[in-house]
Design an enzyme around this catalytic site. Structure first.
Site, PDB file in Angstrom:
ATOM      1  CE  LYS A  32     -21.896  88.102  35.852  1.00 22.29           C
ATOM      2  NZ  LYS A  32     -22.008  87.939  34.319  1.00 22.29           N
ATOM      3  N   GLY A  57     -12.969  82.888  35.836  1.00 15.03           N
ATOM      4  CA  GLY A  57     -12.653  84.160  34.837  1.00 15.03           C
ATOM      5  C   GLY A  57     -11.304  84.579  35.101  1.00 15.03           C
ATOM      6  CB  SER A  58      -9.747  87.661  33.714  1.00  8.17           C
ATOM      7  OG  SER A  58     -10.684  88.512  34.155  1.00  8.17           O
ATOM      8  CB  THR A  59      -5.611  86.965  36.904  1.00  6.30           C
ATOM      9  OG1 THR A  59      -5.332  85.449  36.579  1.00  6.30           O
ATOM     10  CG2 THR A  59      -4.887  87.531  38.220  1.00  6.30           C
ATOM     11  N   GLY A  92     -10.985  88.403  39.137  1.00  5.46           N
ATOM     12  CA  GLY A  92     -10.951  87.661  40.405  1.00  5.46           C
ATOM     13  C   GLY A  92     -10.320  88.656  41.403  1.00  5.46           C
ATOM     14  CD  GLU A  98     -10.524  77.154  36.904  1.00  6.28           C
ATOM     15  OE1 GLU A  98     -11.573  76.630  36.895  1.00  6.28           O
ATOM     16  OE2 GLU A  98      -9.973  77.383  35.622  1.00  6.28           O
ATOM     17  CB  CYS A 155      -8.513  78.702  32.676  1.00  3.43           C
ATOM     18  SG  CYS A 155      -9.389  77.031  33.292  1.00  3.43           S
ATOM     19  CD  GLU A 206      -5.582  83.137  30.450  1.00  3.62           C
ATOM     20  OE1 GLU A 206      -5.981  84.204  31.022  1.00  3.62           O
ATOM     21  OE2 GLU A 206      -5.789  82.164  30.551  1.00  3.62           O
TER      22      GLU A 206
END
Ligand code: ADP
Length: 493
Positions: free
Chosen positions: A187, A240-242, A245, A262, A296, A395
């Site tokens: 995706k 992707g983003s924390t 995640g 990650e 990242c 970030e």
């Protein structure tokens, strides 16, 4: 759909781009969306937008393929297929790299470098396909018993990738899937779905059986969430983003999927006074500005020893000022636009924050002028005394570098590790003992000494802390796509 863009590319032929499920192009139950090129903000294609129904169809195709003829392929068959794909990617690379540049804005000078990376990654994992092995284990059970382990492919994998480098991100789920004998539902993000759709076609032409690789672009909260929750998916590989995640891990718990995530970063880049300062300045600038800061592991916190601080920060700012910003399709462009309008607005909010916090803006700090319609911003260097400033902690995912002075090795290690993230980190010094000491002390998944961002499929890539877990690349990665079974054989009769 709005007017089609004048940008010409064979893949952008005016026809809507469909999902790729079970070896076929199909319309999405979820409708379509307008795919925009960030260089001009124009619509370049109408793309199928998968939803939960489409994810379910794709998972079902992947399951059927997993249990069908694909399960009879020998490791050598899969190796040959992957080597053929590497050749096919080579043949089609010029168009593929350009498509990625049009879709997410990275300059062709950058995407062009991925030609070798794609070859190397498919070929590295092709070698792994024929290196899957179990072990014979000695045991002490009374009598005579033999025990050995047997590895088998895990099943259906869901790959969820971001928009900042999809052509490369997707390799981390495609290659171990093919090498292990799993199947995949990929995706991509709505911001940049095209290279994934095109790569699926190239792989199918090279002989990947129907249903082994399926691609469903779609929104995160619908298609992404449906994939993470799906009861017939065995593993999720997420980049992707924390924040996302965390949701993925929670959703995956429903059926005990294995997960690799990650996530975000705010990586420290540490420059001591005894470093080769000219090299370090270019390295530090590009550690943050590469891909317009949308990486990242970007080295966005630059710690500089106080005795060289003023001189060094000026050198880094000068590198930033000289970068050629412009049309991603121009071979001379070094910095393309940000990938989306949302990202453009986000970075500008951080520019505003820097001004409202009264930070010393040494270079940049503005949208880049003269390139109307596109999402361009200037590479920016901020001199920051306070390591707790929001700009230092959060970030940004843009070309915004915070340069912070430090006084001692202990001091800088403390500041460098004082973050929830732990992805990359670097140290620049000619003192080899100090460089190794600092590299060892950094709490991160990958540390560089006198370089930044160097990586290879044969070495691991992973985060720690809130930057996630699961090593991508290296000899271990394929094990995450395999199950292990212990077999006991009674030798007594
Ligand atoms: P970014 O902030 O870089 O866009 P995200 O983590 O939001 O990072 O997006 C990375 C990928 O995760 C994209 O493919 C996105 O569609 C997907 N995604 C976003 N939200 C969810 C979610 N709740 N569940 C599953 N996938 C999601």
């Amino acid at each position: 759909m709005a007017d089609a863009s004048p940008i010409s590319h064979p893949f952008l032929n005016g026809k809507p781009k469909q999902l790729f499920i079970g070896g076929k192009h199909v319309d999405a139950h979820g409708g379509t969306f307008d795919c925009i090129t960030p260089g001009t903000g124009e619509v370049i294609a109408e793309v199928a937008c998968g939803d939960a129904v489409d994810i379910d169809r794709a998972v079902s195709a992947a399951r059927t393929a997993f249990e069908g003829e694909w399960s009879q392929w020998s490791p050598y068959d899969r190796q040959v297929l992957m080597l053929r794909i590497a050749d096919a990617m080579d043949e089609h690379f010029a168009d593929l790299g350009r498509l990625e540049s049009i879709d997410m804005g990275a300059p062709v000078a950058r995407t062009g470098m991925f030609k070798r990376w794609i070859q190397q990654t498919f070929r590295y994992y092709a070698a792994q396909a024929v290196n899957i092995r179990g072990e014979v284990l000695e045991n002490s059970f009374p009598g005579k018993f033999m025990t050995y382990t047997k590895r088998a492919p895990l099943g259906v994998v869901g790959g969820i990738i971001p928009w900042n480098g999809p052509m490369i991100s997707q390799l981390w789920s495609i290659c171990p899937t093919l090498a292990s004998g799993c199947t995949l539902v990929l995706k991509p993000a709505l911001e940049a779905p095209l290279s994934a759709l095109r790569m699926a076609e190239i792989m199918a032409e090279a002989g990947v059986p129907a249903g082994v690789i399926n691609v469903v672009p779609g929104a995160g909260p619908t298609a992404g969430a449906a994939l993470a929750e799906h009861m017939d998916v065995d593993r999720i590989a997420f980049t992707g983003s924390t924040a996302t995640g965390r949701k993925i891990i929670e959703a995956s718990a429903r059926n005990f999927k294995t997960v690799a995530v990650e996530l975000g970063g705010k990586s420290p880049d540490i420059v001591f006074a005894d470093a080769d300062l000219d090299r370090a300045a270019v390295g530090a600038a590009m550690a943050c500005f590469n891909n317009t800061g949308q990486i990242c592991y970007a080295g966005s916190r630059l710690f500089v020893e106080r005795s060289i601080y003023a001189e060094f920060v000026e050198k880094v700012a000068a590198v930033g000022r000289q970068l050629r910003i412009g049309n991603p399709l121009d071979p001379g462009t070094q910095l393309g636009p940000l990938a989306s309008a949302a990202q453009f607005e986000r970075v500008q909010r951080y520019f505003d924050l820097a001004r409202s916090e009264g930070l010393d803006i040494r270079s940049g700090g503005q949208p880049a002028p003269g390139l109307g319609g596109g999402y361009f911003v200037e590479p920016t260097v901020l001199a920051v005394e306070d390591p707790n400033s929001r700009l230092v902690r959060e970030e940004i995912f843009g070309p915004v570098l915070c340069a912070i002075p430090f006084d001692s090795e202990a001091d800088v290690i403390g500041h460098a590790n004082s973050t929830e993230y732990g992805l990359g980190g670097a140290v620049w010094s000619r003192d080899i003992s100090k460089a190794h000491r600092v590299a060892a002390a950094l709490r991160c998944g990958i540390a560089w000494v006198n370089c930044y961002g160097v990586t290879d499929p044969s070495t691991g890539f992973n985060g720690t802390k809130h930057s996630g877990y699961g090593v991508k690349g290296g000899p271990w990665h394929i094990n995450d796509y395999l199950t292990s079974k212990t077999v006991w054989v009674d030798l007594n009769s």
